[in-house]
Write an enzyme that holds these catalytic residues in place. Structure first.
Site, PDB file in Angstrom:
ATOM      1  N   ASP A   1       2.123   6.391  -1.355  1.00 41.04           N
ATOM      2  CA  ASP A   1       3.575   6.252  -1.500  1.00 41.04           C
ATOM      3  C   ASP A   1       4.310   7.477  -0.960  1.00 41.04           C
ATOM      4  OD1 ASP A   1       2.833   3.954  -2.720  1.00 41.04           O
ATOM      5  OD2 ASP A   1       3.669   4.409  -4.687  1.00 41.04           O
TER       6      ASP A   1
ATOM      7  N   HIS B   1       0.591  12.121   5.608  1.00 42.46           N
ATOM      8  CA  HIS B   1      -0.042  12.315   4.291  1.00 42.46           C
ATOM      9  C   HIS B   1      -0.502  10.976   3.718  1.00 42.46           C
ATOM     10  CE1 HIS B   1       1.004  16.489   4.092  1.00 42.46           C
ATOM     11  NE2 HIS B   1       2.301  16.304   3.921  1.00 42.46           N
TER      12      HIS B   1
ATOM     13  N   HIS C   1       6.085  12.503   9.367  1.00 43.64           N
ATOM     14  CA  HIS C   1       5.270  13.543   8.719  1.00 43.64           C
ATOM     15  C   HIS C   1       4.688  13.029   7.396  1.00 43.64           C
ATOM     16  CE1 HIS C   1       4.402  17.773   7.312  1.00 43.64           C
ATOM     17  NE2 HIS C   1       4.565  17.173   6.140  1.00 43.64           N
ATOM     18  N   GLU C   2       5.547  12.434   6.574  1.00 45.50           N
ATOM     19  CA  GLU C   2       5.068  11.965   5.261  1.00 45.50           C
ATOM     20  C   GLU C   2       4.010  10.873   5.415  1.00 45.50           C
ATOM     21  OE1 GLU C   2       5.670  13.652   2.698  1.00 45.50           O
ATOM     22  OE2 GLU C   2       7.215  14.847   3.678  1.00 45.50           O
TER      23      GLU C   2
ATOM     24  N   ASP D   1       0.842  -1.211   0.000  1.00 50.07           N
ATOM     25  CA  ASP D   1       0.000   0.000   0.000  1.00 50.07           C
ATOM     26  C   ASP D   1       0.871   1.253   0.000  1.00 50.07           C
ATOM     27  OD1 ASP D   1      -2.515  -1.403   0.263  1.00 50.07           O
ATOM     28  OD2 ASP D   1      -1.891  -1.879   2.310  1.00 50.07           O
TER      29      ASP D   1
ATOM     30  N   ASP E   1       7.258  10.888 -11.078  1.00 51.25           N
ATOM     31  CA  ASP E   1       5.958  11.485 -10.760  1.00 51.25           C
ATOM     32  C   ASP E   1       6.022  12.925 -11.281  1.00 51.25           C
ATOM     33  OD1 ASP E   1       7.266  13.034  -8.863  1.00 51.25           O
ATOM     34  OD2 ASP E   1       6.640  11.807  -7.165  1.00 51.25           O
TER      35      ASP E   1
ATOM     36  N   HIS F   1      -1.546  19.297   5.517  1.00 54.01           N
ATOM     37  CA  HIS F   1      -0.743  20.085   6.453  1.00 54.01           C
ATOM     38  C   HIS F   1      -1.619  20.760   7.505  1.00 54.01           C
ATOM     39  CE1 HIS F   1       2.801  20.325   3.458  1.00 54.01           C
ATOM     40  NE2 HIS F   1       3.006  19.387   4.364  1.00 54.01           N
TER      41      HIS F   1
ATOM     42  N   MET G   1       2.390  17.708  11.481  1.00 61.84           N
ATOM     43  CA  MET G   1       1.953  17.939  10.109  1.00 61.84           C
ATOM     44  C   MET G   1       2.104  19.393   9.655  1.00 61.84           C
ATOM     45  SD  MET G   1       1.508  14.977   9.093  1.00 61.84           S
ATOM     46  CE  MET G   1       1.049  15.389   7.410  1.00 61.84           C
TER      47      MET G   1
END
Lengths: 168, 81
Positions: free
Chosen positions: A95, A123, A119-120, A59, A71, A129, A137
């Site tokens: 991701d 998301h 932190h990531e 996932d 990306d 944020h 965040m």
């Protein structure tokens, strides 16, 4: 805190992650530990579980890359943008990408991978944020000694608005 | 010492701010400042950013604003797509 509009996070509670590659800045064991610990920040306060997988697509796919990296959000060299992650969904959703042009560390001499990863992964789980400067965040990097890290209340409220609280 | 150094810094700050706002706050500009009454898109976005970051909302690139903008950060945009 805020969440992605129209996105209520993952519909499942058992999530998988995979470390696609490693930064040469740190021993692999330290990367593994930082990532595992960053997930624990969120699983400690929600019913979510995170299981590492190795040979199948997960996932939350975790990678280190520099500049253009498949990306639409190329990294920008040292400093500036440190990392980014995608909201929950299939494919690239969830991701997390870390800028390999940064110096990653498990201490304070460089950017602490545990802090940035935690932190990531916020998301990756559906948080946007926060405008609370004390929140994990909040968009800018702030070093905290990992052993003293406690997830701020704003982030706890945010993630529990999506997944509820862990029942102990 | 240079008499007009601050002017050069202001230009650099404005350019940096424009790029920052495009990247993280979805600033859309054709490069021209609005001559209509009221704030142009750049000042509006500076105010939006200052409000989001918990800064004093002035629409001006003051030292506090520039300091926060120069801090390393997550690449995710703060404005809705």
């Amino acid at each position: 805190f805020s969440t992605f509009p129209g996105n209520r996070g993952w519909s499942k509670r058992e999530l998988t992650y995979r470390i696609i590659n490693y930064t040469p800045d740190m021993p692999r064991s330290e990367v593994d530990h930082a990532i595992q610990r960053a997930f624990r920040v969120w699983s400690d306060v929600t019913p979510l579980t995170f299981t590492r997988v190795y040979d199948v697509t997960s996932d939350i796919e975790i990678s280190f890359a520099a500049q253009v990296h498949n990306d639409f959000y190329p990294f920008d060299g040292p400093h500036g943008t440190l990392a980014h992650a995608f909201a929950p969904s299939s494919g690239i959703g969830g991701d997390a990408h870390f800028d390999e042009d940064e110096t990653w560390t498990s201490g304070s001499n460089g950017y602490n991978l545990f802090i940035v990863a935690a932190h990531e992964f916020g998301h990756s789980l559906g948080l946007l944020h926060s405008n609370d400067p004390s929140a994990l965040m909040y968009p800018t990097y702030h070093y905290t000694e990992p052993s003293e890290f406690r997830l701020p209340e704003d982030d706890v409220n945010g993630i529990q608005s999506l997944y509820g609280a862990r029942i102990t | 010492f240079p008499a007009k150094a601050p002017e050069a810094n202001k230009e650099t700050d404005a350019k940096f701010a424009e790029e920052y706002l495009k990247k993280y706050y979805n600033l859309q500009t054709n490069g021209r400042q609005s001559r209509k009454k009221g704030d142009g898109p750049l000042i509006t976005k500076i105010k939006e950013m200052q409000q989001f970051l918990g800064l004093k909302v002035t629409g001006i690139l003051d030292s506090d604003t520039m300091e926060v903008m120069h801090q390393p950060r997550c690449g995710f945009v703060d404005a809705g797509e």
